[in-house]
Design an enzyme around this catalytic site. Structure first.
Site, PDB file in Angstrom:
ATOM      1  N   GLU A  91      31.584  31.251  33.988  1.00 39.16           N
ATOM      2  CA  GLU A  91      30.644  30.940  34.955  1.00 39.16           C
ATOM      3  C   GLU A  91      29.309  31.713  34.669  1.00 39.16           C
ATOM      4  OE1 GLU A  91      33.510  30.331  38.709  1.00 39.16           O
ATOM      5  OE2 GLU A  91      32.890  32.210  38.448  1.00 39.16           O
ATOM      6  N   CYS A 139      22.940  36.130  35.212  1.00 41.21           N
ATOM      7  CA  CYS A 139      24.164  36.787  34.901  1.00 41.21           C
ATOM      8  C   CYS A 139      24.648  35.960  33.955  1.00 41.21           C
ATOM      9  CB  CYS A 139      24.737  37.051  36.197  1.00 41.21           C
ATOM     10  SG  CYS A 139      26.085  38.319  35.837  1.00 41.21           S
ATOM     11  N   CYS A 182      38.238  38.911  29.528  1.00 40.67           N
ATOM     12  CA  CYS A 182      37.922  40.034  28.926  1.00 40.67           C
ATOM     13  C   CYS A 182      39.358  40.753  28.632  1.00 40.67           C
ATOM     14  CB  CYS A 182      37.266  40.966  30.044  1.00 40.67           C
ATOM     15  SG  CYS A 182      36.677  42.704  29.173  1.00 40.67           S
ATOM     16  N   CYS A 188      40.177  46.496  33.149  1.00 39.43           N
ATOM     17  CA  CYS A 188      39.738  47.406  34.258  1.00 39.43           C
ATOM     18  C   CYS A 188      40.455  47.071  35.588  1.00 39.43           C
ATOM     19  CB  CYS A 188      38.182  47.313  34.501  1.00 39.43           C
ATOM     20  SG  CYS A 188      37.378  47.559  32.809  1.00 39.43           S
ATOM     21  N   CYS A 237      38.813  44.759  38.354  1.00 40.10           N
ATOM     22  CA  CYS A 237      38.071  43.599  37.949  1.00 40.10           C
ATOM     23  C   CYS A 237      38.881  42.455  37.707  1.00 40.10           C
ATOM     24  CB  CYS A 237      37.285  43.894  36.642  1.00 40.10           C
ATOM     25  SG  CYS A 237      36.506  42.734  36.022  1.00 40.10           S
ATOM     26  N   CYS A 258      28.615  38.303  40.321  1.00 40.20           N
ATOM     27  CA  CYS A 258      28.045  38.734  39.067  1.00 40.20           C
ATOM     28  C   CYS A 258      28.931  40.162  38.737  1.00 40.20           C
ATOM     29  CB  CYS A 258      26.664  39.144  39.066  1.00 40.20           C
ATOM     30  SG  CYS A 258      25.830  39.219  37.615  1.00 40.20           S
TER      31      CYS A 258
HETATM   32  N1  SAH Z   1      32.179  44.344  30.789  1.00 40.01           N
HETATM   33  C1  SAH Z   1      31.080  44.698  31.124  1.00 40.01           C
HETATM   34  C2  SAH Z   1      30.040  43.607  31.662  1.00 40.01           C
HETATM   35  C3  SAH Z   1      30.787  42.780  32.666  1.00 40.01           C
HETATM   36  S1  SAH Z   1      31.255  43.405  34.235  1.00 40.01           S
HETATM   37  C4  SAH Z   1      31.056  45.892  31.936  1.00 40.01           C
HETATM   38  O1  SAH Z   1      32.160  46.248  32.238  1.00 40.01           O
HETATM   39  O2  SAH Z   1      30.198  46.573  32.168  1.00 40.01           O
HETATM   40  C5  SAH Z   1      29.721  43.749  35.128  1.00 40.01           C
HETATM   41  C6  SAH Z   1      29.742  44.788  36.351  1.00 40.01           C
HETATM   42  O3  SAH Z   1      30.582  44.394  37.349  1.00 40.01           O
HETATM   43  C7  SAH Z   1      30.459  46.000  35.650  1.00 40.01           C
HETATM   44  O4  SAH Z   1      29.845  47.248  36.289  1.00 40.01           O
HETATM   45  C8  SAH Z   1      31.667  45.968  36.390  1.00 40.01           C
HETATM   46  O5  SAH Z   1      32.435  47.222  36.265  1.00 40.01           O
HETATM   47  C9  SAH Z   1      31.357  45.388  37.722  1.00 40.01           C
HETATM   48  N2  SAH Z   1      32.530  44.961  38.434  1.00 40.01           N
HETATM   49  C10 SAH Z   1      33.785  44.276  37.874  1.00 40.01           C
HETATM   50  N3  SAH Z   1      34.391  43.927  38.872  1.00 40.01           N
HETATM   51  C11 SAH Z   1      34.031  44.322  39.905  1.00 40.01           C
HETATM   52  C12 SAH Z   1      34.509  44.107  41.269  1.00 40.01           C
HETATM   53  N4  SAH Z   1      35.607  43.478  41.792  1.00 40.01           N
HETATM   54  N5  SAH Z   1      33.616  44.714  42.336  1.00 40.01           N
HETATM   55  C13 SAH Z   1      32.380  45.108  41.984  1.00 40.01           C
HETATM   56  N6  SAH Z   1      32.203  45.222  40.569  1.00 40.01           N
HETATM   57  C14 SAH Z   1      32.728  44.810  39.792  1.00 40.01           C
HETATM   58 FE1  SF4 Z   2      35.868  43.539  31.034  1.00 41.46          FE
HETATM   59 FE2  SF4 Z   2      36.021  43.605  33.871  1.00 41.46          FE
HETATM   60 FE3  SF4 Z   2      36.182  45.917  32.582  1.00 41.46          FE
HETATM   61 FE4  SF4 Z   2      34.121  44.687  32.367  1.00 41.46          FE
HETATM   62  S1  SF4 Z   2      34.709  45.594  34.199  1.00 41.46           S
HETATM   63  S2  SF4 Z   2      34.994  45.659  30.689  1.00 41.46           S
HETATM   64  S3  SF4 Z   2      34.542  42.404  32.276  1.00 41.46           S
HETATM   65  S4  SF4 Z   2      37.673  44.207  32.586  1.00 41.46           S
END
Ligand code: SAH
Ligand code: SF4
Length: 388
Positions: free
Chosen positions: A98, A111, A118, A122, A125, A347
Site C-alpha cells: 500500500e 507514504c 517486514c 516490532c 506493528c 502510514c
Molecule cells: N520500518 C520503518 C518505517 C516504517 S514504519 C520504521 O520502523 O521506522 C513507520 C512508522 O510507523 C514507525 O515509526 C513505526 O514504528 C510506526 N508504527 C508502526 N506500527 C504502528 C502502529 N500500530 N501505530 C502507530 N505507529 C506505528
Molecule cells: Fe518493520 Fe513495522 Fe518494525 Fe517498521 S515498525 S521495522 S515496518 S515491524
C-alpha cells in the site's frame, strides 16, 4: 535447432540517472538522451515511447525493442472524505502493498513502502505481524511516486494536491532494502525526475546500525528514528532489532549521520504511545535524559490498534502530560493526529497482503497461547503531524 534467446526488456523505472546514462551509452546513444527520457518518465508520467516527441523515431524504435516503462499495477484506489488517497498495488504471487497520499494545507505527503511486509517483528506493528516476503525493486519503490504523481496530475504545483514530500514510512524497513531505497531517494531528489529537496524526503528506520553508519556516504535526506522506548529493557520488547543494535550503538550512528548531513540538522524521534507500556512520566524523564545532547524533534504517535494486538492507545491525558513534560525540558514535540479513517489506511501500519516466508504465524501458534487473536473489525487511522 536452438531457440533464439529472448532478452528481458529493461524497465527504465529501475534506473537512476547514472544507470540511464550507462544504458544509453550501451545503445550507442548520447548521454543527453538520459536526461530527456528521465524527464518524460518522471516529470510527464509518460509510459509510451511514442509520446517522447523530442526523441528521434529511430531511437524510439530501438527503445521499444529493448526497454519498457512498467509501473506497479493498481488493485484499488480509495479516496477519503478528507482527501487522503490509498493505493493497493499488486505484487506477483497474489500479494499487495500500500501507498498513501496525505494532503495538508501547504504540502502533500506520500507514504511509500520499501518491502513486501517486514522481517523485524516490532510488537506493535501490523506490517511486522504479517511477516515478510521480499524486497521491492527500485521500479516498485519509485513506481509508487510515479503513479501518485500521475494520478495527481503533475508535480511542482503550489496546491496541496501534488507530492511535495515523501516519507519512507509505508510497509517495510527501508535500510533492510538498502540499494533500491537509496536509488529511489536519489530519483526523488533528481532535478530531472521529481526534484524534491533533501529536507522533503525522509527515511524512517527502526535502527539498523551498520546500514545507518554508511547511509550518509550514499545519500543525504531527512532522518527519522523509530525509538519508542527510552531504555534497552523496554526497547528490546517493542523493537526487537534493539537486542542486536542497542541504544548505546544507535545513538552514535544517529550523531554520525547528523554531523555529516546538510538535510538532517535534527533527527525526528518517533515514539508510539502505548497505554501503560511506555507512556509514564518516568519514561518521559528517561527520554529527556537520553536525548539531552541530540538535536531532535519528538513525534508522539498515538498507537493505531489492529485486531491481533494486545496494546491499547494511551489516553489523551497521558499523551498531553508526556508531551508537556518534554516541552518544559525544551524539546520540540509534535503529537500526530489521525486522518483518513474512513478508508482504513495508516502510514506506518499498512496491511497489504503478504505471503509470509518467515512462517511467523506457525511460529506464533507453536510458541504460546499468550497471544490473543481477535477478528473484530478495527479502524486504522493515518497519523499526521498537527504542526511542523
Ligand atoms: N520500518 C520503518 C518505517 C516504517 S514504519 C520504521 O520502523 O521506522 C513507520 C512508522 O510507523 C514507525 O515509526 C513505526 O514504528 C510506526 N508504527 C508502526 N506500527 C504502528 C502502529 N500500530 N501505530 C502507530 N505507529 C506505528
Ligand atoms: Fe518493520 Fe513495522 Fe518494525 Fe517498521 S515498525 S521495522 S515496518 S515491524
Amino acid at each position: 535447432m536452438s531457440t533464439p534467446e529472448v532478452k528481458e526488456k529493461v524497465n527504465l523505472l529501475n534506473l537512476t540517472r547514472d544507470g540511464m546514462v550507462e544504458f544509453f551509452s550501451e545503445l550507442g546513444e548520447k548521454p543527453f538522451r538520459a536526461t530527456q527520457v528521465l524527464k518524460w518518465i518522471h516529470q510527464f508520467g509518460v509510459e509510451d515511447f511514442d509520446e517522447m516527441t523530442n526523441i528521434s523515431k529511430a531511437c524510439r524504435a530501438k527503445l521499444k525493442e529493448v526497454a519498457e516503462i512498467k509501473g506497479p499495477e493498481i488493485v484499488s484506489v480509495q479516496e477519503s472524505a478528507d482527501g487522503t488517497i490509498k493505493w493497493a498495488l499488486h505484487i506477483p504471487g497474489g500479494q499487495a502493498i500500500e501507498t498513501v497520499f496525505i494532503p495538508e494545507r501547504h504540502r502533500g505527503t506520500l507514504c511509500v513502502s520499501s518491502q513486501v511486509g517486514c522481517a523485524l517483528e516490532c510488537t506493535f506493528c501490523s506490517t511486522g505481524y504479517q511477516g515478510f516476503n521480499r524486497n521491492l525493486s527500485t521500479a516498485e519503490i519509485i513506481g509508487q511516486v510515479w503513479l501518485a504523481a500521475r494520478h495527481l496530475n503533475g508535480l511542482h504545483k503550489s496546491d496541496n494536491r501534488a507530492v511535495t514530500n515523501v516519507v519512507m514510512m509505508g510497509m517495510g524497513e527501508p535500510l533492510a532494502n538498502y540499494q533500491p531505497v537509496v536509488n529511489s531517494m536519489e530519483l526523488m531528489m533528481d532535478d530531472n525526475a521529481y526534484g524534491l529537496s533533501k529536507r522533503r524526503v525522509t527515511l524512517s528506520t527502526s535502527g539498523m546500525v551498520p546500514q545507518l553508519k554508511r547511509l550518509i556516504d550514499d545519500i543525504d535526506v531527512a532522518l527519522a528514528i523509530s525509538l519508542h522506548a527510552p531504555n534497552d529493557a523496554l526497547r528490546d520488547i517493542l523493537v526487537p532489532i534493539n537486542k542486536k543494535y542497542p541504544i548505546a550503538e544507535l545513538m552514535p550512528a544517529i550523531h554520525h549521520y547528523l554531523d555529516n548531513s546538510n538535510a538532517a540538522r535534527k533527527v525526528t524521534i518517533e515514539y508510539v504511545m502505548l497505554k501503560g507500556v511506555n507512556d509514564s512520566l518516568q519514561h518521559a524523564k528517561e527520554l529527556a535524559t537520553l536525548l539531552k545532547n541530540t538535536p531532535c524533534k519528538i513525534n508522539l504517535i498515538p498507537f493505531n490498534p489492529f485486531p491481533q494486538s494486545d496494546y491499547a492507545t494511551s489516553t489523551r491525558q497521558s499523551i498531553d502530560s508526556f508531551s508537556d513534560f518534554l516541552i518544559k525540558k525544551g524539546y520540540v514535540v509534535v503529537t500526530r493526529r489521525t486522518r483518513g479513517d474512513d478508508i482504513d489506511a495508516a502510514c506506518g501500519q499498512l496491511a497489504g497482503k503478504i505471503n509470509d516466508k518467515t512462517k511467523r504465524q506457525t511460529r506464533r501458534e507453536q510458541s504460546s497461547s499468550a497471544e490473543t487473536v481477535s477478528n473484530k473489525k478495527y479502524k486504522k487511522q493515518i497519523p499526521v503531524e498537527l504542526s511542523n
